[in-house]
Design a protein around this motif. Structure first.
Motif, mmCIF file in Angstrom:
data_model
loop_
_atom_site.group_PDB
_atom_site.id
_atom_site.type_symbol
_atom_site.label_atom_id
_atom_site.label_comp_id
_atom_site.label_asym_id
_atom_site.label_seq_id
_atom_site.Cartn_x
_atom_site.Cartn_y
_atom_site.Cartn_z
ATOM 1 N N ASP A 1 -24.306 15.496 -19.714
ATOM 2 C CA ASP A 1 -23.519 17.384 -18.718
ATOM 3 C C ASP A 1 -22.574 17.870 -19.276
ATOM 4 N N ALA A 2 -22.328 18.557 -17.808
ATOM 5 C CA ALA A 2 -21.224 18.908 -17.955
ATOM 6 C C ALA A 2 -19.863 18.358 -18.275
ATOM 7 N N HIS A 3 -20.313 17.326 -17.040
ATOM 8 C CA HIS A 3 -18.848 16.002 -17.057
ATOM 9 C C HIS A 3 -18.876 15.188 -18.583
ATOM 10 N N GLY A 4 -19.477 15.812 -19.357
ATOM 11 C CA GLY A 4 -19.446 14.432 -21.082
ATOM 12 C C GLY A 4 -19.705 13.378 -20.960
ATOM 13 N N GLN A 5 -20.729 12.895 -20.423
ATOM 14 C CA GLN A 5 -21.677 12.087 -20.104
ATOM 15 C C GLN A 5 -22.980 12.191 -20.877
ATOM 16 N N LEU A 6 -23.337 10.942 -21.339
ATOM 17 C CA LEU A 6 -24.918 11.176 -22.175
ATOM 18 C C LEU A 6 -25.664 11.142 -20.292
ATOM 19 N N LEU B 1 -25.638 3.296 -26.959
ATOM 20 C CA LEU B 1 -25.698 4.391 -26.578
ATOM 21 C C LEU B 1 -25.942 4.047 -25.105
ATOM 22 N N VAL B 2 -25.270 4.308 -23.721
ATOM 23 C CA VAL B 2 -25.762 3.885 -22.063
ATOM 24 C C VAL B 2 -25.890 5.184 -21.464
ATOM 25 N N ALA B 3 -27.151 5.208 -20.703
ATOM 26 C CA ALA B 3 -27.159 6.699 -20.171
ATOM 27 C C ALA B 3 -25.682 6.330 -18.949
ATOM 28 N N GLY B 4 -24.836 7.795 -18.858
ATOM 29 C CA GLY B 4 -24.004 7.321 -17.987
ATOM 30 C C GLY B 4 -22.791 7.544 -18.270
ATOM 31 N N GLN B 5 -22.752 6.977 -20.047
ATOM 32 C CA GLN B 5 -21.728 6.562 -20.986
ATOM 33 C C GLN B 5 -21.098 8.189 -21.245
ATOM 34 N N ALA B 6 -19.347 7.944 -21.103
ATOM 35 C CA ALA B 6 -18.410 9.021 -20.946
ATOM 36 C C ALA B 6 -19.005 9.749 -22.839
ATOM 37 N N LEU B 7 -18.747 10.516 -23.003
ATOM 38 C CA LEU B 7 -18.824 11.107 -24.705
ATOM 39 C C LEU B 7 -17.531 10.647 -25.491
ATOM 40 N N GLY B 8 -16.533 10.448 -24.371
ATOM 41 C CA GLY B 8 -15.435 9.541 -25.415
ATOM 42 C C GLY B 8 -15.492 8.587 -26.174
ATOM 43 N N ALA B 9 -16.034 7.973 -25.530
ATOM 44 C CA ALA B 9 -16.855 7.171 -26.917
ATOM 45 C C ALA B 9 -17.363 7.612 -28.483
ATOM 46 N N LEU B 10 -17.522 8.876 -27.881
ATOM 47 C CA LEU B 10 -18.190 9.137 -29.504
ATOM 48 C C LEU B 10 -17.016 10.432 -30.107
ATOM 49 N N PRO B 11 -15.617 9.884 -30.530
ATOM 50 C CA PRO B 11 -14.865 11.053 -30.589
ATOM 51 C C PRO B 11 -15.366 12.088 -31.357
ATOM 52 N N VAL B 12 -15.626 11.789 -32.516
ATOM 53 C CA VAL B 12 -16.191 13.064 -33.232
ATOM 54 C C VAL B 12 -17.273 13.521 -33.437
ATOM 55 N N LEU B 13 -17.786 12.889 -31.765
ATOM 56 C CA LEU B 13 -18.926 13.596 -31.346
ATOM 57 C C LEU B 13 -18.672 14.863 -30.341
ATOM 58 N N ALA B 14 -17.241 14.216 -29.753
ATOM 59 C CA ALA B 14 -16.551 14.859 -28.428
ATOM 60 C C ALA B 14 -15.833 16.270 -28.512
ATOM 61 N N LYS B 15 -15.040 15.743 -30.089
ATOM 62 C CA LYS B 15 -14.651 16.736 -30.298
ATOM 63 C C LYS B 15 -15.326 18.325 -31.322
ATOM 64 N N ALA B 16 -16.788 17.830 -31.392
ATOM 65 C CA ALA B 16 -17.388 18.863 -32.117
ATOM 66 C C ALA B 16 -17.969 20.203 -31.176
ATOM 67 N N LEU B 17 -18.508 18.063 -29.798
ATOM 68 C CA LEU B 17 -18.815 19.676 -28.901
ATOM 69 C C LEU B 17 -17.944 20.506 -27.760
ATOM 70 N N LYS B 18 -16.674 19.734 -27.965
ATOM 71 C CA LYS B 18 -15.174 20.992 -27.434
ATOM 72 C C LYS B 18 -15.429 21.944 -28.317
ATOM 73 N N ILE B 19 -15.498 22.229 -29.971
ATOM 74 C CA ILE B 19 -15.217 22.927 -30.363
ATOM 75 C C ILE B 19 -16.159 24.518 -29.957
ATOM 76 N N TRP B 20 -17.007 23.219 -29.850
ATOM 77 C CA TRP B 20 -18.492 24.519 -29.891
ATOM 78 C C TRP B 20 -18.754 25.345 -28.104
ATOM 79 N N ARG B 21 -18.545 24.573 -27.309
ATOM 80 C CA ARG B 21 -18.242 24.857 -25.705
ATOM 81 C C ARG B 21 -16.735 25.808 -26.017
ATOM 82 N N ALA B 22 -15.750 25.989 -26.533
ATOM 83 C CA ALA B 22 -14.645 27.046 -26.667
ATOM 84 C C ALA B 22 -15.393 28.257 -27.650
ATOM 85 N N ASP B 23 -16.289 28.102 -28.622
ATOM 86 C CA ASP B 23 -16.717 28.979 -29.105
ATOM 87 C C ASP B 23 -18.072 28.592 -29.599
#
Length: 527
Positions: free
Chosen positions: A213-218, A233-255
């Protein structure tokens, strides 16, 4: 009328119960609002009749409630009895308060409308006819008692017309309600089937699927994503628990137009290719993430190439074997003729070594086309492994004990010859790289998730990180004299026997572990 009209649903009975509550509350409201007027303007007999009428209606409402609760008698009968009771109650009340002139006749309309809607159009005109006859009968009684003239039938006629108009309108609305209910039911079934289909597709798709979701939660994920990431993986878990995927998502959202880099998972030693799809117009909102297993794609591409080259390599191997045999035989003859000539001995030794190497390579190539000849049988691992390790130690002239840890009840289904070939390859590789001390080579069997797993551990150096993606590819080897087919053939043989051969990453001090997971297709090997 649909089958739900013949066999009323719970919604029909709930509507009838609400209608009964409405008529009870309406009767009580009429009683309290009119009782004072009756007491002031009517005689004692009229007041007693009014009280008896109100109590009778309340008592009937209680009896109707019991009948509705017990679902007896039939739905249509109970509805008609209630409607006729309401008509009789209102007409008698009109009579006590002066007939049509009391203005209470208009109260028949909401009762008729409610009864018509509840019955979904059935019996609506019958109720209107009963109400019209009651109104006309009341007017005739008033005329007979001398309390109304012959010219006062216009208002009752209007009320009768209004009763039939309301009944017709209720009939039409009931028809629309029935059609809407049938359409809603069909749409509900379609949505339920679509939801089940989507859930099945989500679980069976070969790629990992994650909703963030928009808040970075699964918010949602499938089993394949859980397996690829190899982390809980748990529903409602923050994506920060998967730093590699969270970083890639952040880069994609920027561009979103920028190319997405591959993900290298630290713990699982896997390479994943993410693909981000926004679930709305805003990429900062919820995002659907597809995770493609690059290792699987490489294996599939390799399988396609090998399938195309399979027949060619088999034919070439057969053709090479004949002249290779002649070369080996000639080399042996030259060695016999060499005598004390050191140069000739060296050259013939080179010929013999390379001939044996080519022979081994030809044998491995031919094994590629024999992996589908499987004769799976039940194997009790504990005695089988003990006999196998003894044979291996004697054949390879190993004096150091090889540790075997296996439960007595461990039983699998596997081709014995194939299992012998796979384990021989794993133990030979393990012995080559281990320290050759006691306990440096261990074969252990354990159960996990209802499947038996066989681990081959050695205390040698771990496989280099850059070689992990090619470890099971054909013709890949780190040795100058190796063919690069051993691990590939072993994995293919395991796959043909409904098992999986994998390299298990461990800390450097823990050594190297190869694992065979049995029963990957049928799950028959349950401890």
């Amino acid at each position: 009328m649909s089958g739900r009209g013949v066999f009323p649903s719970e919604a029909h009975w709930r509507s009838l119960a609400l209608f009964n509550v409405f008529r009870l509350l309406a009767a009580m409201a009429l009683f309290f609002s009119i009782s004072w007027r009756v007491w002031l303007t009517r005689s004692g007999d009229s007041y007693d009749a009014f009280i008896a009428l109100a109590l009778t209606d309340v008592t009937l409402s209680v009896l109707f409630a019991i009948g509705i609760h017990q679902r007896r008698p039939a739905f249509q009968l109970q509805l008609s009895v209630q409607a006729v009771t309401d008509i009789a109650f209102l007409v008698v009340l009109m009579h006590l308060l002066g007939g049509i002139k009391s203005g209470l006749g208009i109260l028949l309309l909401p009762y008729l409308a409610a009864a018509g809607l509840i019955s979904r159009g059935r019996m609506t005109l019958f109720h209107a006819a009963v109400a019209s006859l009651a109104l006309l009968g009341e007017q005739v009684v008033q005329l007979w008692l001398g309390q109304a003239g012959t010219d006062e039938f216009f208002v009752p006629a209007l009320l009768c017309t209004a009763c039939f108009a309301v009944a017709w309108l209720a009939h039409r609305l009931a028809g629309f309600a029935s059609e809407s209910e049938a359409l809603a039911h069909a749409r509900g079934v379609d949505l339920e089937n679509l939801g089940q289909l989507n859930a099945r597709i989500l679980q069976d798709v070969s790629d990992g699927v994650i909703v963030v979701d928009a808040h970075g939660q699964l918010r949602q994920f499938n089993a394949q994503a859980q397996r690829l990431i190899d982390a809980p993986l748990v529903a409602g878990q923050a994506l920060g628990a998967l730093p590699v995927l969270a970083k890639a998502l952040k880069i994609w959202r920027a561009d979103p137009a920028a190319p997405t880099p591959l993900l290298q998972l630290e713990g699982a030693y896997k390479t994943l290719r993410p693909r981000f799809v926004p679930l709305g117009p805003d990429p900062q909102g919820s995002v659907l993430v597809y995770l493609e297993d690059m290792d699987r794609l490489r294996r599939e591409a390799q399988q396609l190439k090998l399938a195309a080259l399979g027949r060619l390599t088999a034919n070439l191997a057969h053709e090479i074997r004949n002249p290779l045999g002649a070369i080996s035989h000639a080399g042996q003859l030259l060695r016999e003729e060499a005598g004390d000539n050191l140069l000739m001995q060296k050259l013939t030794r080179i010929i013999g070594d390379n001939s044996r190497r080519l022979e081994r390579m030809v044998k491995d190539v031919l094994e590629l086309n024999r992996r589908d000849r499987v004769d799976m049988r039940p194997i009790m691992l504990e005695p089988w492994l003990t006999a196998f390790v003894d044979e291996f130690s004697q054949s390879e002239q190993i004096r150091t004990p090889i540790v075997v840890v296996c439960p007595d009840k461990a039983e699998i289904r596997f081709d014995p010859g194939h299992l012998h070939q796979v384990l021989w390859n794993l133990l030979r590789n393990g012995w080559r790289y281990c320290s050759k001390r006691p306990d440096s080579l261990i074969v252990s069997v354990a159960s996990n998730d209802g499947r038996w797993q066989l681990n081959v551990d050695n205390d040698g150096p771990p496989v280099a990180r850059d070689a992990l993606t090619q470890l099971f590819e054909p013709f890949f080897t780190t040795e100058s004299k190796g063919t690069g087919l051993g691990l590939y053939i072993a994995r293919e043989i395991c796959a043909a026997n409904a098992a999986r051969l994998e390299y298990v990453s461990q800390p450097a001090e823990a050594g190297v572990r190869f694992r065979i997971v049995f029963g990957m297709n049928d799950g028959q090997e349950t401890p």
